[in-house]
Design a protein around this motif. Structure first.
Motif, PDB file in Angstrom:
ATOM      1  N   ASN A 113      10.635   7.247  25.465  1.00 31.28           N
ATOM      2  CA  ASN A 113      10.226   5.785  26.027  1.00 31.28           C
ATOM      3  C   ASN A 113       9.748   5.902  27.440  1.00 31.28           C
ATOM      4  O   ASN A 113       9.940   4.827  28.208  1.00 31.28           O
ATOM      5  CB  ASN A 113      11.520   5.093  25.959  1.00 31.28           C
ATOM      6  N   SER A 114       9.474   6.832  27.844  1.00 31.55           N
ATOM      7  CA  SER A 114       9.058   7.164  29.329  1.00 31.55           C
ATOM      8  C   SER A 114       7.810   8.119  29.056  1.00 31.55           C
ATOM      9  O   SER A 114       7.746   8.871  28.304  1.00 31.55           O
ATOM     10  CB  SER A 114       9.904   7.436  30.249  1.00 31.55           C
ATOM     11  N   ARG A 147      14.286  -1.183  18.257  1.00 32.89           N
ATOM     12  CA  ARG A 147      12.766  -1.569  18.660  1.00 32.89           C
ATOM     13  C   ARG A 147      11.962  -0.354  18.910  1.00 32.89           C
ATOM     14  O   ARG A 147      12.175   0.772  19.624  1.00 32.89           O
ATOM     15  CB  ARG A 147      13.101  -2.467  19.811  1.00 32.89           C
ATOM     16  N   TYR A 149       9.644   2.053  20.463  1.00 31.82           N
ATOM     17  CA  TYR A 149       9.030   2.315  21.712  1.00 31.82           C
ATOM     18  C   TYR A 149       7.681   1.951  22.043  1.00 31.82           C
ATOM     19  O   TYR A 149       6.720   2.108  21.151  1.00 31.82           O
ATOM     20  CB  TYR A 149       9.162   3.666  22.234  1.00 31.82           C
ATOM     21  N   SER A 150       7.281   1.338  23.001  1.00 32.08           N
ATOM     22  CA  SER A 150       5.918   0.871  23.362  1.00 32.08           C
ATOM     23  C   SER A 150       4.842   2.104  22.997  1.00 32.08           C
ATOM     24  O   SER A 150       3.701   1.967  22.862  1.00 32.08           O
ATOM     25  CB  SER A 150       5.854   0.387  24.710  1.00 32.08           C
ATOM     26  N   ARG A 151       5.251   3.122  23.656  1.00 28.75           N
ATOM     27  CA  ARG A 151       4.313   4.583  23.519  1.00 28.75           C
ATOM     28  C   ARG A 151       3.970   4.739  21.932  1.00 28.75           C
ATOM     29  O   ARG A 151       3.112   5.691  21.780  1.00 28.75           O
ATOM     30  CB  ARG A 151       4.924   5.533  24.277  1.00 28.75           C
ATOM     31  N   GLN A 161       3.512   2.414  19.582  1.00 33.41           N
ATOM     32  CA  GLN A 161       3.024   1.339  18.792  1.00 33.41           C
ATOM     33  C   GLN A 161       1.421   1.251  18.488  1.00 33.41           C
ATOM     34  O   GLN A 161       1.090   0.256  17.770  1.00 33.41           O
ATOM     35  CB  GLN A 161       3.346   0.145  19.650  1.00 33.41           C
ATOM     36  N   SER A 162       0.839   2.196  19.058  1.00 34.05           N
ATOM     37  CA  SER A 162      -0.728   2.192  18.819  1.00 34.05           C
ATOM     38  C   SER A 162      -1.032   3.255  17.698  1.00 34.05           C
ATOM     39  O   SER A 162      -0.812   4.227  17.523  1.00 34.05           O
ATOM     40  CB  SER A 162      -1.407   2.685  20.152  1.00 34.05           C
TER      41      SER A 162
END
Length: 314
Positions: free
Chosen positions: A155-156, A285, A287-289, A291-292
């Motif tokens: 997440n970082s 949820r 992690y944003s990293r 989601q692609s």
């Protein structure tokens, strides 16, 4: 005051074969023990046979009827990964559960695997990528659940697309984060490709939160002579039941993700406590990293290129 152990229901796994990497100690050992207690035949691929035998003895003390055995595996060697995959495929038994749990974290200086990869990327991600590819026939035969153990570190930071081997400007924590981001992206792409190509494999993600393990402890083979300050603090907090988990509780998200009938493909499971550092397993949820889909496809292609390993269609 001792904390109350967290309980989850694990279904009857009799007749099912499970493979758990990194199960000679720590969280991996607790995962393997829980699967064995539920009746699974558990294979422990290990680099250190003595530690592996000690793990088997621990599991059998807790579950005298446990079916558990060792195989040789060094995830930092593609040749070793290939040999293990060939061995398990030749044995002919379907694999129903694969938990990709093993890993290394933040050696004191940049190191490379025998194949020349940055050690964390090579071991944590590329080794597991090649293992899943090599095991594809028996994973398909078992309609396997593949659970990839990532980390809060995913997440970082970010993928270092320009220099995935970190040949310039190596940073241990950034390289570790990259290895876990790549592992998560691969797991999600594995589910998409399984659906598209009819492999019958289910893939999801877990993370253990934070618990006292050997990841940050003294590891002479990595050039770390002493325990890090980080692991000393984690041990203290864990012993006092503050914020972080124990190896037993940290094992539960992966066990849940790999065995629960309520665990879903492409979903992500981890501890439910403050900061998701400890506590009972629950869905998280993504992690944003991770989601692609484009990044996931890019990681897959990069991994094939770097390892020379491709997923077959059989």
């Amino acid at each position: 005051m001792p904390r109350t152990p967290i309980q989850i229901d694990v279904p009857d796994l009799a007749g099912r074969r499970a493979v758990v990497t990194g199960a000679s100690d720590g969280i991996g050992l607790r995962i393997a023990a829980r699967l064995a207690a539920a009746g699974a035949e558990v294979v422990l691929p290990v680099r250190n046979a003595a530690k592996g035998q000690s793990a088997i003895e621990t599991i059998r003390r807790e579950s005298p009827a446990a079916q558990v055995s060792l195989r040789d595996l060094d995830l930092s060697s593609l040749d070793s990964v290939s040999q293990l995959a060939a061995t398990l495929v030749a044995e002919g038994d379907p694999v129903h559960v694969l938990i990709d749990n093993a890993g290394v974290m933040t050696p004191p200086s940049r190191q490379v695997t025998v194949d020349g990869f940055e050690s964390q990327f090579g071991t944590n991600h590329l080794g597991h990528f090649a293992l899943v590819a090599g095991l594809l026939p028996v994973l398909r035969a078992g309609r396997a659940q593949v659970t990839s153990q990532i980390s809060v570190a995913a997440n970082s930071h970010a993928m270092n697309w320009a220099d995935p081997n970190w040949e310039h400007g190596w940073n241990g924590m950034r390289a570790y984060s990259q290895s876990k981001i790549a592992m998560g992206l691969f797991a999600l792409e594995l589910q998409r490709r399984s659906e598209a190509l009819g492999w019958g494999i289910t893939s999801n993600l877990a993370h253990p939160g934070v618990a006292p393990t050997s990841l940050l402890a003294a590891r002479p083979e990595l050039g770390r002579a002493d325990d890090t300050m980080g692991v000393r603090v984690i041990r203290l907090l864990s012993a006092r039941g503050i914020l972080v988990g124990t190896p037993e509780s940290a094992a539960l998200p992966a066990v849940y993700a790999a065995t629960s009938p309520d665990a879903m493909p492409s979903h992500f499971y981890g501890p439910s406590g403050a900061g998701h550092l400890g506590g009972a397993p629950a869905e998280q949820r993504l992690y944003s990293r991770l989601q692609s889909e484009a990044d996931a496809g890019r990681v897959w292609a990069l991994s094939e290129e770097m390892t020379g390993v491709a997923f077959g269609a059989v």
